[in-house]
Enzyme design. Structure first.
Site, PDB file in Angstrom:
ATOM      1  N   HIS A   1       0.221   0.681  -4.494  1.00 40.99           N
ATOM      2  CA  HIS A   1       1.213   1.884  -4.209  1.00 40.99           C
ATOM      3  C   HIS A   1       2.010   1.471  -5.810  1.00 40.99           C
ATOM      4  CE1 HIS A   1       3.382   5.928  -4.919  1.00 40.99           C
ATOM      5  NE2 HIS A   1       3.024   5.831  -3.318  1.00 40.99           N
TER       6      HIS A   1
ATOM      7  N   ASP B   1       0.121   6.136  -8.519  1.00 42.26           N
ATOM      8  CA  ASP B   1       0.703   7.518  -7.881  1.00 42.26           C
ATOM      9  C   ASP B   1      -0.239   8.210  -7.104  1.00 42.26           C
ATOM     10  OD1 ASP B   1       2.715   5.974  -8.257  1.00 42.26           O
ATOM     11  OD2 ASP B   1       3.680   7.632 -10.294  1.00 42.26           O
TER      12      ASP B   1
END
Length: 452
Positions: free
Chosen positions: A425, A429
């Protein structure tokens, strides 16, 4: 004539190897190129062939020992020499007793009031965890070491330029870096420090490594049990998995794809495909092709992270996780975007076969940009795999099963598969991950590429 058996160099970045098994014993006859012993490096496990035909005269390096490349590990009396008499097997060094002979008692834990030394007590300076370990000395000369040593240095915040190397040409070996780490853990370095809760886990592992005890060891050794030392490969897997979890904030996305058309296509053409190409038709090439198309559409998923930089790879080098009886390895299909379907099928079958027979080369398990694992072949509905560093994502493929689904307000029986994406992450995204997965799903459900 005596012929030396040496520890081979299995790649430019590999400087040492561990003998895991001798396939012959002193006095045994052996043919040239017949497997003589097995080794494990920080890249691959491999069988090493005999350099000559004759009789194995002497074993100089016992199983379980790690030695630098070009070390003489044994000798062979070549064909034509005087008849050799069987030599007794060398006794293993007292410092490395057989695991079976060890008493099944846990190592003594340190006293509760014995505080661990802070990292500052190490005789080398620390560097930020996010920064790569220095690879050059102060004069600009490149430090000679292995990827394993560099990884250990990064994990333990050690500047390699300040570690004295005792190997050939001043190379920093694993023994050198471990000596620094163990030296920095001396309890006497900071007698006034307050012990951390983890100090009760016991000695024998560097803080932050895969082998640091999560709970006091006396809580593990109870009842009836058997102690099995980790193999070299299992140690490497453990280190890699812990490093990945510490490095990447893992997030997961799940999709379900209708692969009924692919199942029908494979059933229809698998016999003809094997007859014409000599290669078995599996589902893996379909998933590799779909993943490559997704990587080309969303290049962020095909990247690596270097500090605050994102490295967008132009090649799609796809690592394929292969389960072995003794562990797991991830051979890499280089430039997968340039291969047609048959090329992918042949390459993945070849790599998997050679992985199981310990025939892979070190360069064939390096430089992946994305990985795929297939727990579905073992019946798994889906899995949430750990990212294969330095990739930022890995695709998991579940079992293909017939399930009832709703199609245009009608219930139909379709062949369905769950796809999971584990992603970093820091870089990827959720929106990009789901777009990538939707692209993979669309490719699988609307397959158009000819396979013959």
């Amino acid at each position: 004539m005596a012929v030396d058996v040496i520890m081979p160099q299995m790649g430019e970045s590999i400087f040492e190897g561990t003998i895991t098994k001798w396939l012959k014993k002193p006095g045994d006859k052996i043919d040239r190129d017949e497997p003589l012993f097995e080794i494990s490096t920080d890249k691959v496990d491999a069988e090493i062939p005999s350099p000559a035909a004759g009789v194995l005269k002497e074993i100089k390096v016992a199983e379980g020992q790690t030695v630098p490349v070009q070390t003489v590990v044994g000798t062979i009396d070549a064909v034509g020499a005087a008849a050799a008499t069987p030599a007794p097997s060398p006794a293993k060094p007292a410092s490395a007793p057989s695991p079976k002979s060890e008493a099944p008692k846990p190592p003594a834990a340190p006293p509760p009031d014995a505080p661990p030394a802070p990292k500052a007590a190490a005789p080398v300076s620390a560097v930020p965890l996010s920064a790569p370990a220095s690879e050059r000395h102060g004069d600009g000369e490149k430090i000679r070491t292995s990827p394993l040593v560099r990884r250990i240095a990064r994990e333990n915040q050690i500047d390699l330029s300040q570690v004295p190397g005792t190997g050939a040409g001043g190379r920093v070996s694993k023994r050198d870096i471990m000596a620094v780490i163990e030296g920095g853990a001396a309890p006497a370095a900071a007698p006034s420090a307050t012990p951390a809760p983890a100090a009760k886990s016991g000695p024998g592992a560097a803080p932050g490594t895969a082998f640091e005890a999560a709970v006091p060891r006396e809580r593990m050794y109870f009842g009836h049990y058997e102690v099995q030392p980790m193999s070299i490969m299992r140690q490497r897997i453990a280190e890699h998995m812990v490093l990945s979890k510490r490095t990447s904030p893992h997030v997961y996305s799940i999709e379900e794809a209708d692969v009924t058309a692919l199942v029908s296509l494979r059933a229809k053409l698998k016999d003809k495909f094997e007859q014409e190409t000599g290669t078995k038709l599996t589902y893996m090439p379909f998933f590799i092709r779909a993943a490559v198309e997704g990587l080309r559409a969303y290049p962020t998923v095909n990247s690596s992270v270097d500090g605050t930089n994102i490295i967008l790879h132009k090649e799609c080098n796809v690592g394929i996780a292969v389960a072995l009886d003794w562990g797991l390895i991830v051979p890499v299909i280089k430039n997968a975007e340039e291969k047609n379907f048959l090329g992918l099928a042949r390459t993945v079958n070849d790599l998997a076969e050679r992985a199981r027979n310990k025939k892979l080369k070190p360069e064939e398990v390096q430089e992946s940009t994305f990985s795929i694992t297939n727990p579905g072949i073992f019946g798994g509905l889906f899995g949430l795999p750990v990212i294969n560093q330095p990739n930022v994502a890995i695709l998991g493929i579940g079992a293909i099963e017939k399930r009832p689904v709703v199609i245009e307000d009608a219930i139909a029986i379709r062949s369905m598969v769950y796809l999971t994406l584990s992603y970093d992450h820091r870089v990827v995204d959720g929106a990009v991950a789901h777009q990538f997965m939707a692209h993979v799903k669309h490719t699988l459900q609307n397959w158009t590429e000819p396979i013959l």
